[in-house]
Motif scaffolding. Sequence first.
Motif, PDB file in Angstrom:
ATOM      1  N   GLY A  34      -6.869  24.034  -5.752  1.00 31.33           N
ATOM      2  CA  GLY A  34      -7.249  25.334  -6.294  1.00 31.33           C
ATOM      3  C   GLY A  34      -8.375  25.272  -7.302  1.00 31.33           C
ATOM      4  N   ALA A  35      -8.334  24.277  -8.202  1.00 35.49           N
ATOM      5  CA  ALA A  35      -9.310  24.231  -9.288  1.00 35.49           C
ATOM      6  C   ALA A  35     -10.648  23.664  -8.850  1.00 35.49           C
ATOM      7  N   GLN A  36     -10.632  22.666  -7.977  1.00 37.28           N
ATOM      8  CA  GLN A  36     -11.865  21.996  -7.590  1.00 37.28           C
ATOM      9  C   GLN A  36     -12.475  22.570  -6.321  1.00 37.28           C
ATOM     10  N   PHE A  37     -11.627  22.958  -5.366  1.00 34.37           N
ATOM     11  CA  PHE A  37     -12.123  23.405  -4.074  1.00 34.37           C
ATOM     12  C   PHE A  37     -11.949  24.900  -3.859  1.00 34.37           C
ATOM     13  N   GLY A  38     -11.385  25.596  -4.831  1.00 32.57           N
ATOM     14  CA  GLY A  38     -11.269  27.049  -4.731  1.00 32.57           C
ATOM     15  C   GLY A  38     -10.492  27.522  -3.520  1.00 32.57           C
ATOM     16  N   ILE A  41     -10.265  24.712   1.339  1.00 34.28           N
ATOM     17  CA  ILE A  41      -9.905  23.682   2.312  1.00 34.28           C
ATOM     18  C   ILE A  41      -8.470  23.916   2.765  1.00 34.28           C
ATOM     19  N   ASP A  42      -8.215  23.558   3.993  1.00 40.13           N
ATOM     20  CA  ASP A  42      -6.865  23.698   4.521  1.00 40.13           C
ATOM     21  C   ASP A  42      -5.894  22.873   3.675  1.00 40.13           C
ATOM     22  N   TRP A  43      -4.841  23.535   3.154  1.00 43.30           N
ATOM     23  CA  TRP A  43      -3.899  22.861   2.259  1.00 43.30           C
ATOM     24  C   TRP A  43      -3.148  21.749   2.953  1.00 43.30           C
ATOM     25  N   THR A  44      -2.999  21.829   4.263  1.00 42.66           N
ATOM     26  CA  THR A  44      -2.254  20.788   4.979  1.00 42.66           C
ATOM     27  C   THR A  44      -2.921  19.418   4.855  1.00 42.66           C
ATOM     28  N   THR A  45      -4.226  19.413   4.566  1.00 39.30           N
ATOM     29  CA  THR A  45      -4.906  18.140   4.334  1.00 39.30           C
ATOM     30  C   THR A  45      -4.294  17.417   3.146  1.00 39.30           C
ATOM     31  N   PHE A  46      -4.018  18.170   2.095  1.00 38.08           N
ATOM     32  CA  PHE A  46      -3.426  17.576   0.902  1.00 38.08           C
ATOM     33  C   PHE A  46      -1.957  17.224   1.141  1.00 38.08           C
ATOM     34  N   TRP A  47      -1.277  17.993   1.976  1.00 37.56           N
ATOM     35  CA  TRP A  47       0.095  17.642   2.331  1.00 37.56           C
ATOM     36  C   TRP A  47       0.133  16.303   3.066  1.00 37.56           C
TER      37      TRP A  47
END
Length: 403
Positions: A34-38, A41-47
């Motif tokens: 949220g803070a860096q990429f606003g 990007i698809d959140w599933t990447t971080f999951w």
Amino acid sequence: MNRRITALFAAFEAFAVVAVGIAIPLVPLTVLWGAQFGFGIDWTTFWRASVDIWLLGHGVDVTFVLDPNVAASLGVAGSDGAVTVTIAILGFALLTVLLGIRAARRIAETRYVMLGALVAVTTVGIVSFLATFSSLHAMARPSLVQGTFLPTLVFTLGLIIGLRGATDEFPRPLERWAESWSSPVRTAVTTALRGGLAAAATVLLASALIASLAIAFSFADIITLYEGLHTEVLGGIAVTLGQLAFTPNLVIWVASWLVGPGFALGTGSSVGPLGTSLGPIPAIPVLGALPPGDLAFGFVGLAVPVAAGFLAGAILGRGIRRVEGVAVALTGVGMGVVGGILLGLLAWFSAGSAGPGRLVDVGPNPWAVWIAATFEIGLAAVLGLLASRRREPERPFPARRPR
């Protein structure tokens, strides 16, 4: 508490163990999303990245395929193909063991302990499988089999430790088998196990202390490496959390350094008590604590496993008065074998491939650690046992006073 409630309770406890482990990397990555990429990007990447990190923490092999542009920019041989990372981030495994012990103690408070234990292990296996399956991707693919069974085995280890200490209902087949041995044999074997464990724990305790002092005295170099990364606040937090998760590995590496073989940070490199020889290494801040060049008194570190073995033998030797002759020496050798196996296994768990090129060889050589630790602890333990058996001279009874 009936069977159904016990099963649900155990399943919840087990699910929480996996959820907490994955949440540790997922929470900061979600904040970064949220803070860096606003949120672009698809959140599933971080999951998937969080699950991969958690799986790496339990020894699961993860195969990465780097983007061609990224691989070309690295300029490292082998980075243009599939790269399998096998090194374990042992902080996550340690957390799973501790949470498994906590879950075992809570399950032990129910009426159906064995049912709760079986449900907990099964739940961790199912959730681990689902998490691993959800993280499969062409760019990062963990082993589905390892991802299902290795976290489950680590959790089961913690569960067994917790149940053995919290309830008498847990089966103890080895203890029952040992009860059939003769008293001297049982005493010698028990002393060897306790002494080897105590010696290995002493070496690890000294390693943790030395690692802490090294980081404290190298604080300026570590800060310089942090500044060279040019990360923002969130990036710095992520790097720090990653290093904290890697702390158990560092402690084991220092233990390997004290034992003698040391460890490697890339093919052809060596960090040992007699000197440090490094090539290009990643700019990880905590590596600023590495000893530079040759150490004039580095060999003094070899006294730690020797002292640990001697103290274990000297302290426990008083309890084996019934063991005589060659059996005393065999008990000391047994301490060395147990301590060497423990330190060798830890060295094996802490080493592996961390990337392409030279980074395929990172960590200590487990065979070298096992051999060196067995010899050092075993020889010192034999001397400690013999020293403890020196009887004090008998004092004559005082003469009776005439009445």
